[in-house]
Design a protein around this motif. Structure first.
Motif, PDB file in Angstrom:
ATOM      1  N   ILE A 118       0.841  -1.204   0.000  1.00 47.79           N
ATOM      2  CA  ILE A 118       0.000   0.000   0.000  1.00 47.79           C
ATOM      3  C   ILE A 118       0.872   1.249   0.000  1.00 47.79           C
ATOM      4  O   ILE A 118       0.634   2.186  -0.764  1.00 47.79           O
ATOM      5  CB  ILE A 118      -0.967  -0.006   1.208  1.00 47.79           C
ATOM      6  N   ASN A 119       1.897   1.251   0.841  1.00 44.68           N
ATOM      7  CA  ASN A 119       2.765   2.429   0.944  1.00 44.68           C
ATOM      8  C   ASN A 119       3.594   2.668  -0.317  1.00 44.68           C
ATOM      9  O   ASN A 119       3.984   3.801  -0.598  1.00 44.68           O
ATOM     10  CB  ASN A 119       3.693   2.302   2.150  1.00 44.68           C
ATOM     11  N   ASN A 120       3.875   1.608  -1.064  1.00 44.76           N
ATOM     12  CA  ASN A 120       4.735   1.738  -2.240  1.00 44.76           C
ATOM     13  C   ASN A 120       3.993   1.590  -3.559  1.00 44.76           C
ATOM     14  O   ASN A 120       4.633   1.466  -4.604  1.00 44.76           O
ATOM     15  CB  ASN A 120       5.859   0.707  -2.168  1.00 44.76           C
ATOM     16  N   ILE A 121       2.662   1.609  -3.536  1.00 45.88           N
ATOM     17  CA  ILE A 121       1.889   1.325  -4.743  1.00 45.88           C
ATOM     18  C   ILE A 121       2.192   2.314  -5.871  1.00 45.88           C
ATOM     19  O   ILE A 121       2.312   1.917  -7.031  1.00 45.88           O
ATOM     20  CB  ILE A 121       0.366   1.249  -4.446  1.00 45.88           C
ATOM     21  N   GLU A 122       2.312   3.580  -5.558  1.00 48.21           N
ATOM     22  CA  GLU A 122       2.592   4.551  -6.617  1.00 48.21           C
ATOM     23  C   GLU A 122       3.932   4.276  -7.271  1.00 48.21           C
ATOM     24  O   GLU A 122       4.053   4.326  -8.497  1.00 48.21           O
ATOM     25  CB  GLU A 122       2.515   5.973  -6.053  1.00 48.21           C
ATOM     26  N   MET A 123       4.932   3.955  -6.474  1.00 44.21           N
ATOM     27  CA  MET A 123       6.253   3.644  -7.016  1.00 44.21           C
ATOM     28  C   MET A 123       6.198   2.352  -7.846  1.00 44.21           C
ATOM     29  O   MET A 123       6.799   2.275  -8.915  1.00 44.21           O
ATOM     30  CB  MET A 123       7.271   3.493  -5.891  1.00 44.21           C
ATOM     31  N   LEU A 124       5.463   1.359  -7.360  1.00 41.86           N
ATOM     32  CA  LEU A 124       5.356   0.092  -8.084  1.00 41.86           C
ATOM     33  C   LEU A 124       4.694   0.285  -9.448  1.00 41.86           C
ATOM     34  O   LEU A 124       5.170  -0.250 -10.457  1.00 41.86           O
ATOM     35  CB  LEU A 124       4.574  -0.928  -7.257  1.00 41.86           C
TER      36      LEU A 124
ATOM     37  N   LEU B 175       7.220   2.328 -16.575  1.00 40.74           N
ATOM     38  CA  LEU B 175       8.449   2.828 -17.203  1.00 40.74           C
ATOM     39  C   LEU B 175       9.419   1.715 -17.594  1.00 40.74           C
ATOM     40  O   LEU B 175      10.159   1.851 -18.565  1.00 40.74           O
ATOM     41  CB  LEU B 175       9.171   3.803 -16.273  1.00 40.74           C
ATOM     42  N   ASN B 176       9.410   0.601 -16.865  1.00 39.59           N
ATOM     43  CA  ASN B 176      10.426  -0.424 -17.076  1.00 39.59           C
ATOM     44  C   ASN B 176       9.945  -1.664 -17.811  1.00 39.59           C
ATOM     45  O   ASN B 176      10.758  -2.505 -18.165  1.00 39.59           O
ATOM     46  CB  ASN B 176      11.029  -0.826 -15.729  1.00 39.59           C
ATOM     47  N   ASP B 177       8.663  -1.795 -18.015  1.00 38.57           N
ATOM     48  CA  ASP B 177       8.149  -2.965 -18.721  1.00 38.57           C
ATOM     49  C   ASP B 177       8.547  -2.878 -20.188  1.00 38.57           C
ATOM     50  O   ASP B 177       8.337  -1.859 -20.846  1.00 38.57           O
ATOM     51  CB  ASP B 177       6.628  -3.036 -18.586  1.00 38.57           C
ATOM     52  N   GLU B 178       9.118  -3.961 -20.713  1.00 36.23           N
ATOM     53  CA  GLU B 178       9.601  -3.969 -22.096  1.00 36.23           C
ATOM     54  C   GLU B 178       8.481  -3.794 -23.115  1.00 36.23           C
ATOM     55  O   GLU B 178       8.711  -3.310 -24.217  1.00 36.23           O
ATOM     56  CB  GLU B 178      10.352  -5.273 -22.371  1.00 36.23           C
ATOM     57  N   GLN B 179       7.253  -4.191 -22.762  1.00 40.53           N
ATOM     58  CA  GLN B 179       6.141  -4.094 -23.699  1.00 40.53           C
ATOM     59  C   GLN B 179       5.501  -2.706 -23.698  1.00 40.53           C
ATOM     60  O   GLN B 179       4.748  -2.369 -24.598  1.00 40.53           O
ATOM     61  CB  GLN B 179       5.081  -5.148 -23.379  1.00 40.53           C
ATOM     62  N   MET B 180       5.766  -1.925 -22.677  1.00 42.02           N
ATOM     63  CA  MET B 180       5.205  -0.574 -22.583  1.00 42.02           C
ATOM     64  C   MET B 180       6.313   0.433 -22.848  1.00 42.02           C
ATOM     65  O   MET B 180       7.400   0.301 -22.333  1.00 42.02           O
ATOM     66  CB  MET B 180       4.606  -0.345 -21.191  1.00 42.02           C
ATOM     67  N   HIS B 181       5.985   1.416 -23.620  1.00 42.26           N
ATOM     68  CA  HIS B 181       6.996   2.412 -23.981  1.00 42.26           C
ATOM     69  C   HIS B 181       6.497   3.798 -23.588  1.00 42.26           C
ATOM     70  O   HIS B 181       6.117   4.597 -24.432  1.00 42.26           O
ATOM     71  CB  HIS B 181       7.301   2.357 -25.479  1.00 42.26           C
ATOM     72  N   PHE B 182       6.504   4.093 -22.297  1.00 46.33           N
ATOM     73  CA  PHE B 182       6.034   5.371 -21.808  1.00 46.33           C
ATOM     74  C   PHE B 182       7.203   6.218 -21.353  1.00 46.33           C
ATOM     75  O   PHE B 182       8.190   5.719 -20.829  1.00 46.33           O
ATOM     76  CB  PHE B 182       5.062   5.197 -20.636  1.00 46.33           C
ATOM     77  N   HIS B 183       7.061   7.497 -21.531  1.00 47.77           N
ATOM     78  CA  HIS B 183       8.030   8.454 -21.019  1.00 47.77           C
ATOM     79  C   HIS B 183       7.508   8.943 -19.672  1.00 47.77           C
ATOM     80  O   HIS B 183       6.301   9.025 -19.457  1.00 47.77           O
ATOM     81  CB  HIS B 183       8.186   9.623 -21.995  1.00 47.77           C
ATOM     82  N   GLU B 184       8.408   9.276 -18.774  1.00 44.01           N
ATOM     83  CA  GLU B 184       8.013   9.676 -17.426  1.00 44.01           C
ATOM     84  C   GLU B 184       7.019  10.833 -17.423  1.00 44.01           C
ATOM     85  O   GLU B 184       6.097  10.870 -16.611  1.00 44.01           O
ATOM     86  CB  GLU B 184       9.249  10.042 -16.603  1.00 44.01           C
ATOM     87  N   SER B 185       7.145  11.754 -18.345  1.00 40.03           N
ATOM     88  CA  SER B 185       6.227  12.907 -18.378  1.00 40.03           C
ATOM     89  C   SER B 185       4.790  12.492 -18.694  1.00 40.03           C
ATOM     90  O   SER B 185       3.842  13.175 -18.307  1.00 40.03           O
ATOM     91  CB  SER B 185       6.712  13.940 -19.396  1.00 40.03           C
ATOM     92  N   GLU B 186       4.603  11.341 -19.366  1.00 42.84           N
ATOM     93  CA  GLU B 186       3.262  10.868 -19.703  1.00 42.84           C
ATOM     94  C   GLU B 186       2.498  10.358 -18.478  1.00 42.84           C
ATOM     95  O   GLU B 186       1.267  10.287 -18.505  1.00 42.84           O
ATOM     96  CB  GLU B 186       3.330   9.732 -20.732  1.00 42.84           C
ATOM     97  N   LEU B 187       3.214  10.016 -17.422  1.00 40.42           N
ATOM     98  CA  LEU B 187       2.579   9.436 -16.245  1.00 40.42           C
ATOM     99  C   LEU B 187       1.891  10.470 -15.360  1.00 40.42           C
ATOM    100  O   LEU B 187       1.134  10.104 -14.466  1.00 40.42           O
ATOM    101  CB  LEU B 187       3.605   8.674 -15.410  1.00 40.42           C
ATOM    102  N   SER B 188       2.143  11.745 -15.593  1.00 36.18           N
ATOM    103  CA  SER B 188       1.588  12.769 -14.709  1.00 36.18           C
ATOM    104  C   SER B 188       0.516  13.637 -15.370  1.00 36.18           C
ATOM    105  O   SER B 188       0.113  14.646 -14.816  1.00 36.18           O
ATOM    106  CB  SER B 188       2.719  13.666 -14.190  1.00 36.18           C
ATOM    107  N   ARG B 189       0.028  13.191 -16.532  1.00 39.09           N
ATOM    108  CA  ARG B 189      -1.018  13.992 -17.182  1.00 39.09           C
ATOM    109  C   ARG B 189      -1.862  13.124 -18.115  1.00 39.09           C
ATOM    110  O   ARG B 189      -1.472  12.026 -18.494  1.00 39.09           O
ATOM    111  CB  ARG B 189      -0.402  15.149 -17.961  1.00 39.09           C
TER     112      ARG B 189
END
Length: 181
Positions: free
Chosen positions: A6-12, A18-32
């Motif tokens: 629960i405490n680490n869910i956002e980080m998980l 960001l690290n999954d090989e099948q997903m190609h997201f940039h960090e800026s996409e996660l906040s909007r």
């Protein structure tokens, strides 16, 4: 374990996206935008489910054994002929590998759980015994097949399996579980 999740869910979630090989997201996409809304919905559902699970575990004889357990084995199965019949004298080897979301024990029974973030049609998790072959050929039974394969993996590749009185496999639809809690 649950409080830590629960405490680490956002980080998980952040690390997974960001690290999954099948997903190609940039960090800026996660906040909007839509991705932010979707991740917040998942986070909310997962946190609520974990809180309910924590209460359930505190009041029962359930013991969590493992999370994200990877099991694999080689199975020898009868070879299929060109006419779709099977030859019991010849076998072929199939490598089976799966990641089980959660393994626990309750009253001596090994319980294997698979989490789904979307809706699961419970009617597709039930089948009459005389139609069991359909699990292997009809797409609508894909989740039932997954549970069947997990049971095989536990029996073949989980060294502690013989310590239990049986196995129970289940799919936990997180959204549905949250509606019930």
């Amino acid at each position: 374990i649950i409080d830590n999740a629960i405490n680490n869910i956002e980080m998980l979630i952040h690390d997974k996206l960001l690290n999954d090989e099948q997903m190609h997201f940039h960090e800026s996409e996660l906040s909007r935008g839509r991705l932010y809304i979707a991740t917040e919905m998942v986070r909310h559902d997962v946190v609520n489910y974990l809180k309910a699970a924590k209460q359930e575990l505190a009041s029962s004889a359930t013991v969590i054994l493992d999370n994200e357990r990877v099991l694999e084995c080689d199975l020898n199965v009868p070879k299929r002929n060109e006419d779709d019949t099977y030859n019991d004298k010849e076998t072929t080897s199939i490598h089976l590998k799966g990641t089980i979301d959660r393994m626990q024990t309750t009253n001596g029974v090994l319980e294997v759980m698979d989490y789904k973030t979307g809706k699961v049609d419970s009617a597709k998790l039930k089948i009459d015994a005389d139609k069991i072959d359909n699990v292997f050929i009809e797409q609508k039974y894909d989740k039932l097949l997954q549970l069947f394969l997990y049971a095989i993996l536990c029996a073949e590749a989980y060294p502690e399996f013989s310590n239990y009185q049986g196995i129970r496999c289940a799919i936990i639809a997180i959204q549905e579980a949250n509606k019930q809690s």
